[in-house]
Scaffold this active site. Structure first.
Site, PDB file in Angstrom:
ATOM      1  N   SER A 299     -77.733  25.165  60.536  1.00 12.27           N
ATOM      2  CA  SER A 299     -77.541  24.220  59.535  1.00 12.27           C
ATOM      3  C   SER A 299     -78.818  24.185  58.761  1.00 12.27           C
ATOM      4  CB  SER A 299     -77.418  22.748  60.308  1.00 12.27           C
ATOM      5  OG  SER A 299     -77.488  21.793  59.235  1.00 12.27           O
TER       6      SER A 299
ATOM      7  N   ASP B 178     -74.273  34.418  54.759  1.00 15.48           N
ATOM      8  CA  ASP B 178     -75.635  35.022  55.350  1.00 15.48           C
ATOM      9  C   ASP B 178     -75.950  34.894  56.499  1.00 15.48           C
ATOM     10  OD1 ASP B 178     -75.265  35.376  52.470  1.00 15.48           O
ATOM     11  OD2 ASP B 178     -77.044  34.247  51.730  1.00 15.48           O
TER      12      ASP B 178
ATOM     13  N   SER C 147     -74.080  32.017  63.209  1.00 15.26           N
ATOM     14  CA  SER C 147     -73.297  31.121  62.846  1.00 15.26           C
ATOM     15  C   SER C 147     -72.114  31.049  63.511  1.00 15.26           C
ATOM     16  CB  SER C 147     -73.156  30.707  61.439  1.00 15.26           C
ATOM     17  OG  SER C 147     -72.547  31.575  60.830  1.00 15.26           O
TER      18      SER C 147
ATOM     19  N   GLU D 117     -68.448  17.770  59.211  1.00 18.67           N
ATOM     20  CA  GLU D 117     -69.863  18.143  59.585  1.00 18.67           C
ATOM     21  C   GLU D 117     -70.119  17.165  60.908  1.00 18.67           C
ATOM     22  OE1 GLU D 117     -72.664  17.341  56.472  1.00 18.67           O
ATOM     23  OE2 GLU D 117     -71.260  18.389  54.981  1.00 18.67           O
TER      24      GLU D 117
ATOM     25  N   LEU E  25     -66.489  13.386  62.951  1.00 16.99           N
ATOM     26  CA  LEU E  25     -65.189  12.733  63.421  1.00 16.99           C
ATOM     27  C   LEU E  25     -64.936  13.132  64.535  1.00 16.99           C
ATOM     28  CD1 LEU E  25     -63.312  13.160  59.906  1.00 16.99           C
ATOM     29  CD2 LEU E  25     -64.684  11.197  60.744  1.00 16.99           C
ATOM     30  N   GLY E  26     -65.368  14.286  64.995  1.00 17.54           N
ATOM     31  CA  GLY E  26     -64.927  15.114  66.179  1.00 17.54           C
ATOM     32  C   GLY E  26     -65.254  16.617  66.199  1.00 17.54           C
TER      33      GLY E  26
ATOM     34  N   TYR F  30     -77.227  30.381  43.553  1.00 19.23           N
ATOM     35  CA  TYR F  30     -78.272  29.916  44.567  1.00 19.23           C
ATOM     36  C   TYR F  30     -79.463  29.984  43.732  1.00 19.23           C
ATOM     37  CZ  TYR F  30     -76.705  30.490  49.609  1.00 19.23           C
ATOM     38  OH  TYR F  30     -76.498  30.277  50.687  1.00 19.23           O
TER      39      TYR F  30
END
Length: 629
Positions: free
Chosen positions: A195, A258, A263, A323, A326-327, A533
């Protein structure tokens, strides 16, 4: 290979119980017990205070040049003789002026703040793997923003998860979420830890026990349906593992962010991720067919995995982008594709950035863009050229000189203005040949010329090592970061120009005296616009608080993006660092609707990561839970 599951909506009436059981057995034996590249205890392989693998980094040689260590990447083992000079020219940095990290190993790791005895007793009874060791907790208490990396080099976070738990199945996640809800414990889902929005940071005001729910041990391929070309996967599987396992069976997903090496699939879903090859394979919302999502009030999933349904608002779009608030995602069904027969790289050189943007616009308009097409402005081209390894022999050097002569003398392109696009084609040999010819023809209409296959290959592969450069910069008083946006086509050029200028102006006004790197590239194209970007870096020698200065500059750049018609984020998400703009981006009624969903699905704020927005009760995130403690 026959790994087709029962019918997408229900087991076929004709199928016998023994046949269904046989199918399930084949699924388990085919895909169980496969080790991930990334170990359970991440500190055994990955850096604790930087990006990537411990054996891979930019380092200064005895000859005062830079090399990239290890053997994992195409650039590994290469020396880059031009990079030191580029650092001096572009940033005013010198390899004689080091700013080594204050800590070379993790120290002062804060102990657990809260330990809920009932919760601990219950997870032991359930047999859930867990750890309260400092390094395990540290690795899951942060992501990879500049502030987080700087904190690790110079100090420590005030709060880390009190415990890490590794469930191994959807069933164990359901038990863990229900247990946390009963015991008043906070869960923060953890996938790959990549993240860049502060999403994994523990809310400093949270007084309950915080547990990192690490999904990494949920990494199986559950089944493949070759007839319908879909597959069911556990959410903790890492991108590189997913593609490697599917490739052994002749398939791929084609989703290449990327951060592919580190991830997770669940993280892609939770952040609405995008990949470099989205022109062929789509973004995560295009690939997703079905998802299983565990909340404190129950499991959300559709009753069938049909390709499209019209049954009210799409709950998948409620889950994507949530994110962790919520769960937690446990299982995902994605489209799969046969491996492409041909994979070819290419590159295009344009007289200037504007010509390149016009070419990309036409490629998008005519729906003929390669799997990946990315356009670098001149500053980024110069940067990429500095990363070029030393020529391996006189032949290579001679060919490079001829190419430079043709581009600058024959075609008249100015070295300080030209722009370069890197391309990746995938498909059958015939499809790739036809597409490449069409793309080159369109590029020629905009003054573009071919830059060769090898430049395209290098440009694509550099994607995976660029993130290591920030660690090098920090060793020499340079801070740098990237951020992204999406914008309509008619505003791309204005946005790029204005944001780059704003970054330089903000740095100068805050006392930065050395040159400032401010550069951009177009990375994804759509019918109606593009993803852009931005990269910027500066030398902070003599400045008292470089991280705070950086945050002020990036915030000003984000304001400039929004003022020029850009989005808050194309694929990184909101997290904590972009909360201030969330309501402005989606409207107050929309924020109220998301808050209402949060209140209904998670009334006790178990998933108190405080991403997207702070809970109604404030930063401690315990509006309703306070009354129960």
């Amino acid at each position: 290979l026959n790994l087709k599951p029962p019918s997408a909506c229900q087991t076929t009436a004709k199928a016998t119980k023994s046949q269904a059981a046989q199918t399930r057995r084949r699924q388990r034996t085919a895909f169980s017990n496969v080790r991930s590249v990334i170990p359970k205890h991440r500190q055994d392989l990955l850096k604790w205070n930087g990006w990537g693998y411990q054996d891979s980094q930019f380092a200064v040689t005895n000859q005062r040049t830079l090399t990239f260590t290890g053997q994992r990447y195409q650039l590994s083992g290469s020396e880059m003789p031009a990079l030191v000079e580029w650092m001096e020219k572009a940033l005013g940095a010198s390899i004689d002026q080091r700013s080594p990290a204050k800590f070379t190993r993790p120290e002062n790791i804060p102990p657990p703040v809260q330990v809920n005895a009932d919760f601990m007793s219950a997870i032991r009874q359930l047999g859930l793997s867990h750890s309260d060791a400092g390094p395990d907790r540290l690795f899951r208490g942060h992501g990879h923003t500049l502030e987080e990396m700087f904190t690790l080099r110079e100090g420590m976070f005030p709060r880390l998860p009190d415990l890490v738990v590794w469930p191994t199945s959807h069933r164990e996640v359901v038990e863990l979420v229900n247990l946390a809800n009963r015991c008043g414990v906070v869960l923060i889902p953890f996938g790959g830890g990549t993240s860049v929005t502060g999403a994994l940071l523990c809310p400093p005001g949270e007084r309950r026990m915080i547990v990192s729910l690490d999904t990494s041990q949920m990494n199986r391929i559950l089944w493949l349906d070759e007839r319908n070309l879909i597959g069911r996967f556990e959410a903790g599987i890492i991108g590189q593992d997913l593609e490697a396992r599917l490739a052994e069976l002749g398939y791929c997903i084609g989703h290449e962010p990327d951060s592919l090496e580190f991830s997770s699939l669940g993280g892609w879903v939770a952040t609405r991720a995008s990949g470099m090859k989205k022109n062929v394979y789509g973004n995560i919302e295009d690939l997703l067919v079905h998802v299983t999502f565990v909340t404190p009030t129950g499991v959300i999933e559709k009753s069938c995995a049909a390709p499209r349904v019209s049954v009210g608002p799409d709950v998948h779009h409620l889950i994507m982008g949530s994110e962790g608030s919520l769960g937690v995602v446990t299982e995902v069904t994605l489209k799969i594709r046969p491996l492409p027969q041909t994979r070819r790289y290419g590159s295009l050189v344009f007289a200037d950035f504007a010509s390149g943007v016009r070419c990309l616009r036409e490629l998008a308009l005519r729906r003929c863009a390669p799997a990946s097409v990315r356009l670098m402005d001149n500053e980024q081209f110069q940067f990429g050229h500095a990363l070029r390894p030393a020529a391996s022999g006189w032949t290579t050097a001679f060919v490079d000189a001829v190419k430079r002569f043709y581009v600058t003398r024959v075609r008249g392109f100015k070295p300080d203005e030209l722009a370069v696009a890197t391309l990746l084609y995938e498909g059958t040999p015939e499809e790739v040949a036809q597409q490449e010819a069409l793309v080159n023809s369109i590029a020629a209409n905009h003054g573009g010329i071919s830059g060769g296959e090898e430049n395209g290959r290098r440009g694509y592969m550099l994607t995976f090592v660029i993130a290591y450069l920030r660690d090098l910069g920090l060793d020499y008083y340079c801070v740098g970061e990237s951020f992204e946006t999406s914008v309509p086509w008619d505003r791309v050029l204005d946005l790029c120009r204005n944001v780059k200028l704003r970054i330089k102006e903000e740095c100068r006004s805050r006392g930065v005296t050395q040159p400032v790197l401010s550069t951009c590239r177009v990375t994804q194209t759509y019918d109606a616009g593009a993803c852009v970007y931005f990269y910027f870096a500066y030398n902070y020698r003599g400045l008292p608080d470089p991280v705070h200065l950086y945050e002020e500059v990036e915030n000003a750049a984000r304001d400039e993006i929004l003022a020029n018609g850009g989005s808050l984020s194309h694929h990184h998400g909101v997290g904590k660092i972009r909360q201030r703009w969330y309501s402005r981006s989606v409207s107050e009624p929309a924020v109220a609707a998301v808050r209402a969903v949060k209140s209904r699905l998670d009334p006790n704020n178990v998933f108190a990561c405080a991403n997207l927005f702070e809970p109604a009760g404030g930063p401690d995130g315990q509006t309703e839970q306070k009354a129960k403690l």
